[in-house]
Design an enzyme around this catalytic site. Sequence first.
Site, PDB file in Angstrom:
ATOM      1  N   LYS A 186      98.551  83.953 -23.956  1.00 30.71           N
ATOM      2  CA  LYS A 186      98.092  82.964 -22.965  1.00 30.71           C
ATOM      3  C   LYS A 186      98.935  83.048 -21.690  1.00 30.71           C
ATOM      4  CE  LYS A 186      98.870  79.460 -25.794  1.00 30.71           C
ATOM      5  NZ  LYS A 186      99.307  80.139 -27.043  1.00 30.71           N
ATOM      6  N   ARG A 233      95.566  70.859 -27.273  1.00 26.79           N
ATOM      7  CA  ARG A 233      95.883  71.424 -28.589  1.00 26.79           C
ATOM      8  C   ARG A 233      95.371  70.555 -29.722  1.00 26.79           C
ATOM      9  NH1 ARG A 233     100.940  75.241 -28.509  1.00 26.79           N
ATOM     10  NH2 ARG A 233     101.115  75.261 -26.267  1.00 26.79           N
ATOM     11  N   ARG A 274     109.211  89.043 -28.585  1.00 28.33           N
ATOM     12  CA  ARG A 274     109.116  88.528 -27.212  1.00 28.33           C
ATOM     13  C   ARG A 274     110.489  88.257 -26.621  1.00 28.33           C
ATOM     14  NH1 ARG A 274     105.493  83.455 -26.104  1.00 28.33           N
ATOM     15  NH2 ARG A 274     106.683  82.591 -27.813  1.00 28.33           N
ATOM     16  N   ARG A 286     113.260  82.918 -27.144  1.00 29.81           N
ATOM     17  CA  ARG A 286     112.987  81.491 -27.240  1.00 29.81           C
ATOM     18  C   ARG A 286     113.461  80.943 -28.579  1.00 29.81           C
ATOM     19  NH1 ARG A 286     106.854  80.367 -25.308  1.00 29.81           N
ATOM     20  NH2 ARG A 286     106.892  79.069 -27.181  1.00 29.81           N
ATOM     21  N   ARG A 319     104.568  76.866 -36.508  1.00 27.03           N
ATOM     22  CA  ARG A 319     103.698  76.834 -35.317  1.00 27.03           C
ATOM     23  C   ARG A 319     102.311  77.372 -35.661  1.00 27.03           C
ATOM     24  NH1 ARG A 319     107.171  80.254 -31.460  1.00 27.03           N
ATOM     25  NH2 ARG A 319     105.432  80.127 -30.013  1.00 27.03           N
TER      26      ARG A 319
HETATM   27  P1  AP5 Z   1     102.675  85.335 -24.575  1.00 30.20           P
HETATM   28  O1  AP5 Z   1     101.837  85.616 -23.378  1.00 30.20           O
HETATM   29  O2  AP5 Z   1     104.038  84.817 -24.357  1.00 30.20           O
HETATM   30  O3  AP5 Z   1     101.857  84.438 -25.636  1.00 30.20           O
HETATM   31  P2  AP5 Z   1     101.456  82.897 -25.586  1.00 30.20           P
HETATM   32  O4  AP5 Z   1     100.058  82.808 -26.076  1.00 30.20           O
HETATM   33  O5  AP5 Z   1     101.769  82.307 -24.271  1.00 30.20           O
HETATM   34  O6  AP5 Z   1     102.406  82.371 -26.746  1.00 30.20           O
HETATM   35  P3  AP5 Z   1     103.341  81.083 -26.779  1.00 30.20           P
HETATM   36  O7  AP5 Z   1     104.333  81.325 -27.898  1.00 30.20           O
HETATM   37  O8  AP5 Z   1     103.888  80.744 -25.443  1.00 30.20           O
HETATM   38  O9  AP5 Z   1     102.329  79.992 -27.255  1.00 30.20           O
HETATM   39  P4  AP5 Z   1     102.665  78.671 -27.906  1.00 30.20           P
HETATM   40  O10 AP5 Z   1     101.378  77.997 -27.776  1.00 30.20           O
HETATM   41  O11 AP5 Z   1     103.225  78.766 -29.268  1.00 30.20           O
HETATM   42  O12 AP5 Z   1     103.900  78.113 -27.050  1.00 30.20           O
HETATM   43  P5  AP5 Z   1     103.982  77.127 -25.783  1.00 30.20           P
HETATM   44  O13 AP5 Z   1     105.100  77.564 -24.942  1.00 30.20           O
HETATM   45  O14 AP5 Z   1     102.649  76.978 -25.182  1.00 30.20           O
HETATM   46  O15 AP5 Z   1     102.735  86.715 -25.428  1.00 30.20           O
HETATM   47  C1  AP5 Z   1     103.484  86.780 -26.639  1.00 30.20           C
HETATM   48  C2  AP5 Z   1     104.167  88.156 -26.738  1.00 30.20           C
HETATM   49  O16 AP5 Z   1     103.174  89.157 -26.944  1.00 30.20           O
HETATM   50  C3  AP5 Z   1     104.953  88.577 -25.489  1.00 30.20           C
HETATM   51  O17 AP5 Z   1     106.081  89.279 -25.882  1.00 30.20           O
HETATM   52  C4  AP5 Z   1     103.968  89.495 -24.726  1.00 30.20           C
HETATM   53  O18 AP5 Z   1     104.626  90.457 -23.945  1.00 30.20           O
HETATM   54  C5  AP5 Z   1     103.187  90.122 -25.871  1.00 30.20           C
HETATM   55  N1  AP5 Z   1     101.762  90.379 -25.544  1.00 30.20           N
HETATM   56  C6  AP5 Z   1     100.930  89.581 -24.821  1.00 30.20           C
HETATM   57  N2  AP5 Z   1      99.685  90.122 -24.761  1.00 30.20           N
HETATM   58  C7  AP5 Z   1      99.743  91.284 -25.476  1.00 30.20           C
HETATM   59  C8  AP5 Z   1      98.771  92.291 -25.773  1.00 30.20           C
HETATM   60  N3  AP5 Z   1      97.492  92.214 -25.340  1.00 30.20           N
HETATM   61  N4  AP5 Z   1      99.163  93.339 -26.517  1.00 30.20           N
HETATM   62  C9  AP5 Z   1     100.441  93.434 -26.965  1.00 30.20           C
HETATM   63  N5  AP5 Z   1     101.407  92.521 -26.709  1.00 30.20           N
HETATM   64  C10 AP5 Z   1     101.061  91.451 -25.972  1.00 30.20           C
HETATM   65  O19 AP5 Z   1     104.370  75.762 -26.503  1.00 30.20           O
HETATM   66  C11 AP5 Z   1     105.642  75.628 -27.109  1.00 30.20           C
HETATM   67  C12 AP5 Z   1     105.756  74.293 -27.806  1.00 30.20           C
HETATM   68  O20 AP5 Z   1     105.620  73.230 -26.857  1.00 30.20           O
HETATM   69  C13 AP5 Z   1     104.695  73.994 -28.873  1.00 30.20           C
HETATM   70  O21 AP5 Z   1     105.032  74.557 -30.119  1.00 30.20           O
HETATM   71  C14 AP5 Z   1     104.717  72.464 -28.890  1.00 30.20           C
HETATM   72  O22 AP5 Z   1     105.815  72.007 -29.601  1.00 30.20           O
HETATM   73  C15 AP5 Z   1     104.934  72.116 -27.416  1.00 30.20           C
HETATM   74  N6  AP5 Z   1     103.654  71.963 -26.716  1.00 30.20           N
HETATM   75  C16 AP5 Z   1     103.134  72.766 -25.738  1.00 30.20           C
HETATM   76  N7  AP5 Z   1     101.930  72.319 -25.333  1.00 30.20           N
HETATM   77  C17 AP5 Z   1     101.677  71.201 -26.072  1.00 30.20           C
HETATM   78  C18 AP5 Z   1     100.585  70.307 -26.137  1.00 30.20           C
HETATM   79  N8  AP5 Z   1      99.483  70.486 -25.369  1.00 30.20           N
HETATM   80  N9  AP5 Z   1     100.648  69.283 -27.007  1.00 30.20           N
HETATM   81  C19 AP5 Z   1     101.738  69.103 -27.802  1.00 30.20           C
HETATM   82  N10 AP5 Z   1     102.806  69.917 -27.794  1.00 30.20           N
HETATM   83  C20 AP5 Z   1     102.770  70.968 -26.939  1.00 30.20           C
HETATM   84 MG    MG Z   2     103.128  80.847 -23.575  1.00 32.74          MG
END
Ligand code: AP5
Ligand code: MG
Length: 216
Positions: free
Chosen positions: A13, A88, A127, A160, A171
Amino acid sequence: MNIVLMGPPGAGKGTQADVMARNLFVPHISTGDIFRANIKAGTELGQLANQYISKGDLVPDEVTMGMIKDRLAEDDCAKGFILDGLPRTIGQADALEAILAEQGKKLDKVVNIDVPADLLITRLSGRRVCRNCSQTYHLENNPPTEPGRCDECGGELYQRADDSEETIKNRLDVYTEQSAPLIAYYEQKGLLLSINGNQSINKVLTDIGKGLGQSW
Ligand code: AP5
Ligand code: MG
Ligand code: ZN
């Protein structure tokens, strides 16, 4: 264009939203990034959010929605936005619709990046993120030119805290239980654009562009 980008942890994402936002000249709003910035700054919101994020649980809806309501009201969202990581839960989706309606807006598309569960663990554990500008890398799939250094700004790369094996597992469970039902929810509303995320970063971006009518 008002876009939501969905997908399980590690789906890509943040990687895609960054480039899409630059091409569309709209802000990339990542709830995870906002929480992490607050944790780093030691704010009250950050301290509260960290209790949930460190375990891989969701921050309570009322906290998250209050934060996003303020963010969406900012001037830079007037011409659109890319929401990464929200909604979410079905409750967040309903609340988002109400917030947007109050502002005279609605969602144009919900992009869901679909990636098989077994790939997600490798993506998350490999990552690395820039401490300074949040640019994201992967040790194998998308390595920086110089190990440990950000290509964009020279900042230090770190892992992270919630990318530990145990937290990743929780997660993924939380995603399956609380967030995956949003796929059917948005399909019913006719907003869903499903993308195969098990392809190269560039191919995923091209497919999203095709679905949105953009040739980036
Ligand atoms: P990356 O682009 O970083 O993936 P991502 O989908 O952004 O993954 P996140 O871990 O950020 O998602 P998340 O939803 O768990 O965490 P968030 O920060 O939103 O890519 C991942 C890796 O793969 C990278 O190394 C990249 O280089 C590689 N990659 C990407 N595309 C690729 C491809 N096509 N091929 C190969 N490799 C690839 O949320 C964190 C925490 O915050 C949550 O757990 C929760 O506690 C809280 N939170 C956030 N939003 C909310 C909400 N709306 N409500 C409640 N709590 C929330
Ligand atoms: Mg992310
Ligand atoms: Zn950087």
